[in-house]
Scaffold this motif. Structure first.
Motif, mmCIF file in Angstrom:
data_model
loop_
_atom_site.group_PDB
_atom_site.id
_atom_site.type_symbol
_atom_site.label_atom_id
_atom_site.label_comp_id
_atom_site.label_asym_id
_atom_site.label_seq_id
_atom_site.Cartn_x
_atom_site.Cartn_y
_atom_site.Cartn_z
ATOM 1 N N HIS A 186 -28.626 -17.894 -13.186
ATOM 2 C CA HIS A 186 -27.220 -18.284 -13.135
ATOM 3 C C HIS A 186 -26.289 -17.149 -13.537
ATOM 4 O O HIS A 186 -25.157 -17.073 -13.051
ATOM 5 C CB HIS A 186 -26.974 -19.511 -14.020
ATOM 6 C CG HIS A 186 -27.122 -20.802 -13.267
ATOM 7 N ND1 HIS A 186 -26.062 -21.456 -12.690
ATOM 8 C CD2 HIS A 186 -28.208 -21.542 -12.968
ATOM 9 C CE1 HIS A 186 -26.484 -22.537 -12.081
ATOM 10 N NE2 HIS A 186 -27.789 -22.621 -12.235
ATOM 11 N N ARG A 187 -26.724 -16.304 -14.398
ATOM 12 C CA ARG A 187 -25.896 -15.168 -14.810
ATOM 13 C C ARG A 187 -25.920 -14.038 -13.787
ATOM 14 O O ARG A 187 -24.973 -13.253 -13.701
ATOM 15 C CB ARG A 187 -26.366 -14.639 -16.172
ATOM 16 C CG ARG A 187 -26.115 -15.612 -17.317
ATOM 17 C CD ARG A 187 -26.474 -14.992 -18.654
ATOM 18 N NE ARG A 187 -26.146 -15.896 -19.752
ATOM 19 C CZ ARG A 187 -26.286 -15.584 -21.040
ATOM 20 N NH1 ARG A 187 -26.734 -14.389 -21.386
ATOM 21 N NH2 ARG A 187 -25.972 -16.458 -21.971
ATOM 22 N N ARG A 210 -19.786 -24.397 -12.443
ATOM 23 C CA ARG A 210 -19.798 -24.894 -13.825
ATOM 24 C C ARG A 210 -21.186 -25.435 -14.117
ATOM 25 O O ARG A 210 -21.426 -26.640 -14.031
ATOM 26 C CB ARG A 210 -18.735 -25.981 -14.017
ATOM 27 C CG ARG A 210 -17.300 -25.475 -13.998
ATOM 28 C CD ARG A 210 -16.321 -26.603 -14.298
ATOM 29 N NE ARG A 210 -16.552 -27.189 -15.595
ATOM 30 C CZ ARG A 210 -15.927 -28.287 -16.049
ATOM 31 N NH1 ARG A 210 -15.045 -28.904 -15.277
ATOM 32 N NH2 ARG A 210 -16.185 -28.766 -17.250
ATOM 33 N N HIS A 211 -22.082 -24.541 -14.481
ATOM 34 C CA HIS A 211 -23.477 -24.943 -14.597
ATOM 35 C C HIS A 211 -23.764 -25.781 -15.840
ATOM 36 O O HIS A 211 -24.851 -26.344 -15.975
ATOM 37 C CB HIS A 211 -24.399 -23.724 -14.562
ATOM 38 C CG HIS A 211 -24.311 -22.840 -15.762
ATOM 39 N ND1 HIS A 211 -25.033 -23.067 -16.897
ATOM 40 C CD2 HIS A 211 -23.572 -21.717 -15.992
ATOM 41 C CE1 HIS A 211 -24.772 -22.122 -17.785
ATOM 42 N NE2 HIS A 211 -23.893 -21.297 -17.266
ATOM 43 N N GLY A 212 -22.788 -25.899 -16.737
ATOM 44 C CA GLY A 212 -22.959 -26.756 -17.900
ATOM 45 C C GLY A 212 -22.429 -28.158 -17.675
ATOM 46 O O GLY A 212 -22.419 -28.978 -18.601
ATOM 47 N N LYS A 239 -30.373 -7.778 -10.097
ATOM 48 C CA LYS A 239 -30.681 -8.359 -11.399
ATOM 49 C C LYS A 239 -31.209 -9.785 -11.329
ATOM 50 O O LYS A 239 -31.877 -10.243 -12.251
ATOM 51 C CB LYS A 239 -29.425 -8.340 -12.287
ATOM 52 C CG LYS A 239 -28.874 -6.964 -12.586
ATOM 53 C CD LYS A 239 -27.623 -7.063 -13.446
ATOM 54 C CE LYS A 239 -27.047 -5.704 -13.773
ATOM 55 N NZ LYS A 239 -25.806 -5.818 -14.592
ATOM 56 N N ASP A 240 -30.889 -10.499 -10.284
ATOM 57 C CA ASP A 240 -31.223 -11.912 -10.169
ATOM 58 C C ASP A 240 -32.715 -12.162 -10.406
ATOM 59 O O ASP A 240 -33.562 -11.542 -9.774
ATOM 60 C CB ASP A 240 -30.823 -12.415 -8.779
ATOM 61 C CG ASP A 240 -30.995 -13.913 -8.610
ATOM 62 O OD1 ASP A 240 -31.289 -14.608 -9.607
ATOM 63 O OD2 ASP A 240 -30.825 -14.385 -7.476
ATOM 64 N N GLU A 241 -33.031 -13.086 -11.329
ATOM 65 C CA GLU A 241 -34.433 -13.429 -11.592
ATOM 66 C C GLU A 241 -35.060 -14.179 -10.413
ATOM 67 O O GLU A 241 -36.285 -14.311 -10.344
ATOM 68 C CB GLU A 241 -34.534 -14.273 -12.869
ATOM 69 C CG GLU A 241 -34.460 -13.477 -14.156
ATOM 70 C CD GLU A 241 -33.085 -12.886 -14.431
ATOM 71 O OE1 GLU A 241 -32.979 -11.992 -15.294
ATOM 72 O OE2 GLU A 241 -32.100 -13.326 -13.794
ATOM 73 N N ALA A 242 -34.223 -14.690 -9.521
ATOM 74 C CA ALA A 242 -34.712 -15.338 -8.296
ATOM 75 C C ALA A 242 -34.139 -14.605 -7.090
ATOM 76 O O ALA A 242 -33.621 -15.205 -6.157
ATOM 77 C CB ALA A 242 -34.317 -16.813 -8.280
#
Length: 281
Positions: A96-97, A229-231, A104-107
């Motif tokens: 998400h960051r 708004r991932h929260g 940089k994306d982990e996915a």
């Protein structure tokens, strides 16, 4: 004070524990070689849906207190292959960051040379690197990392006990479904983002507004809203989508996968506030 953060999580959690009880029933009672295999085949798609709810839990925990959250995460671990805080590190603090930056994306769906990976290539690579990348992110977040390591060790120990008691049933009822579900979770990320090289949330995700799909995945199809708004709790995503929809290109709407694609045409892709309001309620 209620045990749940949001009352709407009560029924889903009841269903998750019921599904786990059924898994345990098959594990402890199945004596035919074919029954555990059949059970895996029947639950492949439903456990893929549960992956979406584990994802939601990693963003907004379903219980107010740590102990029931950890217990739920053990159940989720057996159902989805993503153990406690593993997806929180890899997905929430990682993807998400960084998902707007393919270096940089982990996915990340881009290769090192900048070209796009194929669907299977991405899914296999990201599945195999999911835990190493979660480990890498975790070193920067010691508190979450400690929970990830401790709960991961507990999950492995419990799985080991299941194999010690009945290795064949443990293989088909738990371990293989865990691997398949983790793969399905990763594949869904490709389905939501691959090919979208964008600098804004409204242009970086595909959306699925099919009502059946969003019912069983907790509105995961409103993916632009989720990244904006991932929260935000899953029940509030349709309302946020309504606010963002005018800025989302019409090309960023997709058909759902199996089995919903069999039901025919996609639901209306641009929902008016009047149409979204009942969903939000």
């Amino acid at each position: 004070m209620t045990l749940f953060r949001h009352p709407r999580d009560r029924i889903p959690v009841l269903l998750f524990f019921t599904a786990f009880a059924l898994d345990l029933t098959v594990y402890f009672t199945a004596r035919s070689w074919w029954l555990p295999i059949l059970w895996l085949a029947l639950w492949v798609i439903p456990k893929g849906w549960i992956c979406a709810w584990n994802h939601h839990h990693q963003h907004v925990s379903m219980f107010r207190h740590a102990l029931p959250n950890r217990l739920l995460e053990i159940v989720f671990g057996f159902q989805t292959g993503a153990t406690s805080h593993g997806w929180f590190l890899h997905h929430v603090l990682g993807h998400h960051r960084n998902y707007l930056d393919q270096e940089k994306d982990e996915a990340r769906w881009k290769r090192r040379d900048g070209t796009a990976m194929g669907e299977q290539e991405f899914s296999i690579i990201t599945t195999l690197t999911a835990y190493p990348r979660a480990f890498s992110v975790g070193r920067e977040h010691p508190r979450a990392f400690r929970i990830f390591l401790g709960m991961g060790a507990l999950q492995v120990a419990l799985l080991g006990l299941l194999f010690w008691h009945d290795w064949y049933n443990a293989l088909w009822v738990f371990l293989l479904p865990m691997c398949v579900s983790l793969y399905v979770t990763v594949w869904a990320t490709y389905f939501h983002h691959a090919g979208l090289d964008a600098a804004e949330h409204t242009h970086a995700s595909y959306n699925i507004v099919h009502r059946g799909y969003n019912l069983v995945t907790g509105n995961l199809g409103y993916h632009t809203a989720h990244h904006a708004r991932h929260g935000l709790h899953w029940s509030q995503l349709p309302a946020l989508h309504a606010q963002l929809s005018r800025d989302i290109p019409v090309t960023l709407y997709r058909q759902p996968g199996i089995p919903f694609v069999w039901s025919g045409a996609e639901a209306q892709i641009e929902l008016s506030p009047g149409e979204v309001e009942p969903l939000a309620r």
